[in-house]
Design an enzyme around this catalytic site. Structure first.
Site: not given
Length: 308
Positions: A44, A114, A253
């Site tokens: 991420h 997210h 996502e």
């Protein structure tokens, strides 16, 4: 201000969502090394990804745009990147999220949202999440190794627990997929069937039958990471001091395939690198909501690797 004690609740993730194997990739003949924040890999966007940064905002009626300038070398990525995220409320209980990025150099871009959802309400926990039904418009999923790094293989969903093309009770799906690997639930990238035209493709529909609350997701991205909160624990405390337990919420996502920057076109035909001065744009729409019930809307990052 974000916190490292929470698993990306509501976060805007970037520059690159999901994983980069061994924290490195090459563009041309040049190798770049990114911050490793999940074992030997980058997750991420790194240790101080977009969800830790201060964004500017501009409010315009029923939409708000956040923008951020990510400097060349940040977390090891090349190029200055001007990123923006626009949230817009539209008729029909629709929430539209549009993400854009422009870079001064070739660089991988794979931003995502997210947010966690529990359509029965954030306090209802796993008991009610298990009652949800889920449908995902996917022809395959990206096979991964023990560190959730894609091998480069795309596996058809047929005759697997990943075949969610028909509405499936989520609790039953979680039991089935838990026998498939050791992730403790769904934490996989599904390969979405593209739309027959230039419009957004149907990605998923989730419904909580008891309340009648439902959510549909449409997007222009090739994949969606379906995550069922396998890493949540009672130590994760949310709104009203409510502990969020394992499987207490789920994420959809929409994004590019994980680690696409490290895979050849033959194995994974989705490239995440944009050229200098080139725009990257993605749009996700959540609609058919009788009520919007995300667990939280604060961009945060886990301290112990408990998010997908």
């Amino acid at each position: 201000m974000t916190s490292k004690s929470q698993p990306y609740f509501g976060a805007t993730v970037g520059r690159v969502a999901n994983r980069i194997k061994n924290g490195k990739f090459s563009i041309g003949n040049q190798q770049f090394n990114t911050t490793k924040n999940r074992g030997n890999n980058t997750l991420h966007g790194g240790a101080d990804g977009f969800n830790f940064r201060t964004w500017q905002y501009h409010l315009d009626g029923k939409k708000v745009t956040f923008s951020y300038l990510s400097k060349d070398g940040e977390e090891g990525f090349p190029g200055d990147v001007l990123a923006s995220v626009t949230y817009e409320l539209a008729p029909g209980n629709q929430l539209s999220i549009t993400m854009k990025a422009t870079s001064t150099k070739q660089t991988p871009i794979n931003m995502c949202n997210h947010s966690y959802f529990n359509l029965a309400g954030h306090k209802s926990g796993a008991t009610e999440v298990y009652k949800h039904t889920v449908k995902i418009n996917a022809f395959g999923f990206t096979k991964t190794d023990s560190e959730s790094i894609p091998t480069g293989d795309i596996v058809p969903v047929d005759n697997t627990p990943f075949d969610l093309r028909n509405s499936t009770i989520l609790g039953e799906g979680i039991k089935a997929v838990s026998k498939f690997d050791d992730k403790g639930g769904y934490d996989h990238n599904f390969c979405i069937n593209s739309s027959s035209d230039d419009d957004l493709a149907f990605v998923a529909r989730v419904e909580h039958p008891t309340s009648g609350i439902a959510m549909e997701v449409h997007a222009d991205q090739p994949g969606v990471q379906f995550y069922t909160g396998n890493g949540l624990s009672n130590a994760t405390v949310g709104k009203g001091s409510t502990p969020y337990s394992k499987h207490g919420a789920f994420c959809l996502e929409t994004q590019n395939y994980p680690d696409a920057v490290n895979h050849s076109v033959r194995h994974m035909p989705i490239n995440s690198v944009i050229q200098s001065a080139q725009n990257s744009k993605k749009t996700t729409k959540h609609n058919d909501l009788k009520e919007i019930l995300p667990v939280a809307l604060v961009g945060v990052e886990p301290s112990s690797g408990e998010a997908c």
